[in-house]
Design a protein around this motif. Structure first.
Motif, PDB file in Angstrom:
ATOM      1  N   ARG A  39      -5.851   5.521   6.098  1.00  0.00           N
ATOM      2  CA  ARG A  39      -5.645   4.277   5.283  1.00  0.00           C
ATOM      3  C   ARG A  39      -4.665   3.454   6.218  1.00  0.00           C
ATOM      4  O   ARG A  39      -4.632   2.204   6.095  1.00  0.00           O
ATOM      5  CB  ARG A  39      -5.376   4.619   3.882  1.00  0.00           C
ATOM      6  CG  ARG A  39      -4.561   3.510   3.228  1.00  0.00           C
ATOM      7  CD  ARG A  39      -5.771   2.387   2.765  1.00  0.00           C
ATOM      8  NE  ARG A  39      -5.053   1.531   1.769  1.00  0.00           N
ATOM      9  CZ  ARG A  39      -5.668   0.296   1.710  1.00  0.00           C
ATOM     10  NH1 ARG A  39      -6.336  -0.138   2.717  1.00  0.00           N
ATOM     11  NH2 ARG A  39      -5.253  -0.353   0.797  1.00  0.00           N
ATOM     12  N   ALA A  40      -3.339   4.130   6.634  1.00  0.00           N
ATOM     13  CA  ALA A  40      -2.618   3.155   7.185  1.00  0.00           C
ATOM     14  C   ALA A  40      -3.103   2.450   8.311  1.00  0.00           C
ATOM     15  O   ALA A  40      -2.280   1.316   8.651  1.00  0.00           O
ATOM     16  CB  ALA A  40      -1.227   4.080   7.592  1.00  0.00           C
ATOM     17  N   ARG A  41      -4.004   3.007   9.046  1.00  0.00           N
ATOM     18  CA  ARG A  41      -4.505   2.240  10.377  1.00  0.00           C
ATOM     19  C   ARG A  41      -5.202   0.872   9.745  1.00  0.00           C
ATOM     20  O   ARG A  41      -5.683   0.206  10.632  1.00  0.00           O
ATOM     21  CB  ARG A  41      -5.389   3.428  11.101  1.00  0.00           C
ATOM     22  CG  ARG A  41      -4.587   4.416  11.454  1.00  0.00           C
ATOM     23  CD  ARG A  41      -5.601   5.369  12.432  1.00  0.00           C
ATOM     24  NE  ARG A  41      -4.906   6.756  12.816  1.00  0.00           N
ATOM     25  CZ  ARG A  41      -5.149   7.918  12.495  1.00  0.00           C
ATOM     26  NH1 ARG A  41      -6.167   8.045  11.672  1.00  0.00           N
ATOM     27  NH2 ARG A  41      -4.469   8.814  12.764  1.00  0.00           N
ATOM     28  N   ASP A  42      -5.513   0.591   8.499  1.00  0.00           N
ATOM     29  CA  ASP A  42      -6.223  -0.504   8.408  1.00  0.00           C
ATOM     30  C   ASP A  42      -5.172  -1.580   8.434  1.00  0.00           C
ATOM     31  O   ASP A  42      -5.588  -2.874   8.472  1.00  0.00           O
ATOM     32  CB  ASP A  42      -6.488  -0.515   6.797  1.00  0.00           C
ATOM     33  CG  ASP A  42      -7.525   0.207   6.511  1.00  0.00           C
ATOM     34  OD1 ASP A  42      -8.332   0.703   7.416  1.00  0.00           O
ATOM     35  OD2 ASP A  42      -7.779   0.756   5.249  1.00  0.00           O
ATOM     36  N   PRO A  70      -3.302  13.417   5.194  1.00  0.00           N
ATOM     37  CA  PRO A  70      -4.029  13.016   6.129  1.00  0.00           C
ATOM     38  C   PRO A  70      -4.750  11.696   5.900  1.00  0.00           C
ATOM     39  O   PRO A  70      -5.148  10.656   6.689  1.00  0.00           O
ATOM     40  CB  PRO A  70      -4.926  14.020   6.543  1.00  0.00           C
ATOM     41  CG  PRO A  70      -5.116  15.004   5.681  1.00  0.00           C
ATOM     42  CD  PRO A  70      -3.619  14.807   4.626  1.00  0.00           C
ATOM     43  N   ALA A  71      -5.211  11.413   4.635  1.00  0.00           N
ATOM     44  CA  ALA A  71      -6.128  10.697   4.071  1.00  0.00           C
ATOM     45  C   ALA A  71      -5.170   9.310   4.358  1.00  0.00           C
ATOM     46  O   ALA A  71      -5.632   8.112   4.475  1.00  0.00           O
ATOM     47  CB  ALA A  71      -6.808  10.527   2.873  1.00  0.00           C
ATOM     48  N   TRP A  72      -4.138   9.319   4.018  1.00  0.00           N
ATOM     49  CA  TRP A  72      -3.076   8.368   4.149  1.00  0.00           C
ATOM     50  C   TRP A  72      -3.005   7.962   5.526  1.00  0.00           C
ATOM     51  O   TRP A  72      -2.854   6.619   5.745  1.00  0.00           O
ATOM     52  CB  TRP A  72      -1.589   8.494   3.601  1.00  0.00           C
ATOM     53  CG  TRP A  72      -0.753   7.514   3.962  1.00  0.00           C
ATOM     54  CD1 TRP A  72       0.296   7.662   4.777  1.00  0.00           C
ATOM     55  CD2 TRP A  72      -0.479   6.007   3.472  1.00  0.00           C
ATOM     56  NE1 TRP A  72       0.822   6.409   4.985  1.00  0.00           N
ATOM     57  CE2 TRP A  72       0.350   5.502   4.386  1.00  0.00           C
ATOM     58  CE3 TRP A  72      -1.205   5.443   2.597  1.00  0.00           C
ATOM     59  CZ2 TRP A  72       0.590   4.041   4.122  1.00  0.00           C
ATOM     60  CZ3 TRP A  72      -1.243   4.050   2.318  1.00  0.00           C
ATOM     61  CH2 TRP A  72      -0.016   3.322   3.088  1.00  0.00           C
ATOM     62  N   ALA A  88       0.797  -1.120   0.099  1.00  0.00           N
ATOM     63  CA  ALA A  88      -0.032  -0.047  -0.060  1.00  0.00           C
ATOM     64  C   ALA A  88       0.860   1.265   0.104  1.00  0.00           C
ATOM     65  O   ALA A  88       0.375   2.249  -0.564  1.00  0.00           O
ATOM     66  CB  ALA A  88      -0.922   0.076   1.178  1.00  0.00           C
ATOM     67  N   VAL A  89       1.910   1.291   0.658  1.00  0.00           N
ATOM     68  CA  VAL A  89       2.927   2.279   0.680  1.00  0.00           C
ATOM     69  C   VAL A  89       3.453   2.573  -0.584  1.00  0.00           C
ATOM     70  O   VAL A  89       3.229   3.565  -1.303  1.00  0.00           O
ATOM     71  CB  VAL A  89       3.975   2.328   1.724  1.00  0.00           C
ATOM     72  CG1 VAL A  89       5.184   3.202   1.483  1.00  0.00           C
ATOM     73  CG2 VAL A  89       3.570   2.097   3.083  1.00  0.00           C
ATOM     74  N   ARG A  90       4.023   1.644  -1.363  1.00  0.00           N
ATOM     75  CA  ARG A  90       4.268   1.545  -2.714  1.00  0.00           C
ATOM     76  C   ARG A  90       3.257   2.194  -3.841  1.00  0.00           C
ATOM     77  O   ARG A  90       3.741   3.009  -4.548  1.00  0.00           O
ATOM     78  CB  ARG A  90       4.912   0.191  -3.133  1.00  0.00           C
ATOM     79  CG  ARG A  90       5.446   0.389  -4.551  1.00  0.00           C
ATOM     80  CD  ARG A  90       6.270  -1.108  -4.973  1.00  0.00           C
ATOM     81  NE  ARG A  90       5.057  -2.124  -5.419  1.00  0.00           N
ATOM     82  CZ  ARG A  90       4.452  -1.968  -6.406  1.00  0.00           C
ATOM     83  NH1 ARG A  90       4.982  -1.294  -7.431  1.00  0.00           N
ATOM     84  NH2 ARG A  90       3.480  -2.789  -6.902  1.00  0.00           N
TER      85      ARG A  90
END
Length: 258
Positions: free
Chosen positions: A227-230, A222-224, A158-160
């Motif tokens: 998303r990262a908290r998933d 901030p949306a990322w 997801a980061v990539r």
């Protein structure tokens, strides 16, 4: 193609003496430059393993104001050849627990050191390839993220695919996507950036939160975080590293990155 295997080491120095990390990084970068011409690895008294396959691709002074303990060094080692290359050479020095393991030119200089073995994931840049390209940056963004057990690969993908394009627009270049090995709960990422791009990201994020009305907002930042908290299941932290002069990925050894 073999998986890239790396070692990340964080070194603390106490009592707080600002010259100690400089002495350590100067010593380390000097002898590793000498190792680039070695033909065979050797266990040497005072410096432990000497090998060109155990490559110091990153030597950094931690920017303490970003959340590191003060006076800290961070190093990134590339095990050329992967498991059967540099990693094997590092493991072999523990066979028989040779007494040369307990002798070092830097005894009493370091207070503690914490090492994490890293495995590159699909799509990760190779730091050695960046250095060979001549890439270097003013600063590097270092992220350590605790993820749900088993979620490291999904998080890094997801980061990539999702985060890297956003940060690229803000002048950040992805330098490494790593799963922390021998556990299933941690991931590490590394990014190159200029000071200006670092500040621009912070302000664009603030603006997206309604806390800065002087610059354009980027709501994707901030949306990322949401998303990262998933994938996350514990502490997440980004800190900044300054490449040590004369080391690989430092500006004095490469070209300015964007």
């Amino acid at each position: 193609m073999r998986r890239g295997i790396y070692l990340l080491e964080e070194v603390d120095f106490r009592p707080m003496n600002s010259r100690r990390p400089m002495e350590y990084l100067t010593w380390l970068t000097r002898y590793k430059r000498e190792d680039e011409s070695r033909r065979q690895p050797a266990l040497t008294e005072g410096m432990s393993i000497r090998s060109r396959e155990i490559d110091l691709v990153g030597a950094f002074y931690a920017v303490g104001i970003t959340g590191h303990p003060q006076f800290k060094a961070v190093t990134l080692w590339d095990c050329h050849g992967g498991w059967d290359g540099g990693w094997r050479q590092m493991m072999e020095i523990y066979r028989g627990v040779d007494d040369r393991l307990f002798l070092s030119d830097i005894d009493d200089l370091r207070f503690s050191a914490y090492s994490r073995p890293l495995g590159a994931v699909a799509g990760s840049p190779a730091p050695a390839a960046l250095a060979a390209e001549g890439y270097a940056a003013e600063f590097y963004l270092f992220e350590s993220a605790r993820v749900r057990p088993g979620a490291a690969l999904d998080y890094l993908e997801a980061v990539r695919t999702e985060r890297a394009p956003i940060l690229a627009e803000h002048g950040h270049r992805l330098a490494g996507l790593f799963e922390v090995l021998f556990c299933d709960t941690e991931a590490v990422t590394v990014w190159g950036m200029s000071l200006d791009s670092h500040l621009a990201v912070q302000r664009a994020h603030d603006a997206a939160l309604g806390l800065d009305d002087e610059v354009p907002a980027d709501d994707r930042l901030p949306a990322w975080r949401e998303r990262a908290r998933d994938f996350l299941d514990g502490p997440w932290r980004e800190t900044v590293l300054a490449p040590f002069p004369g080391s690989k990925l430092a500006l004095d050894g490469g070209v300015k990155g964007t």
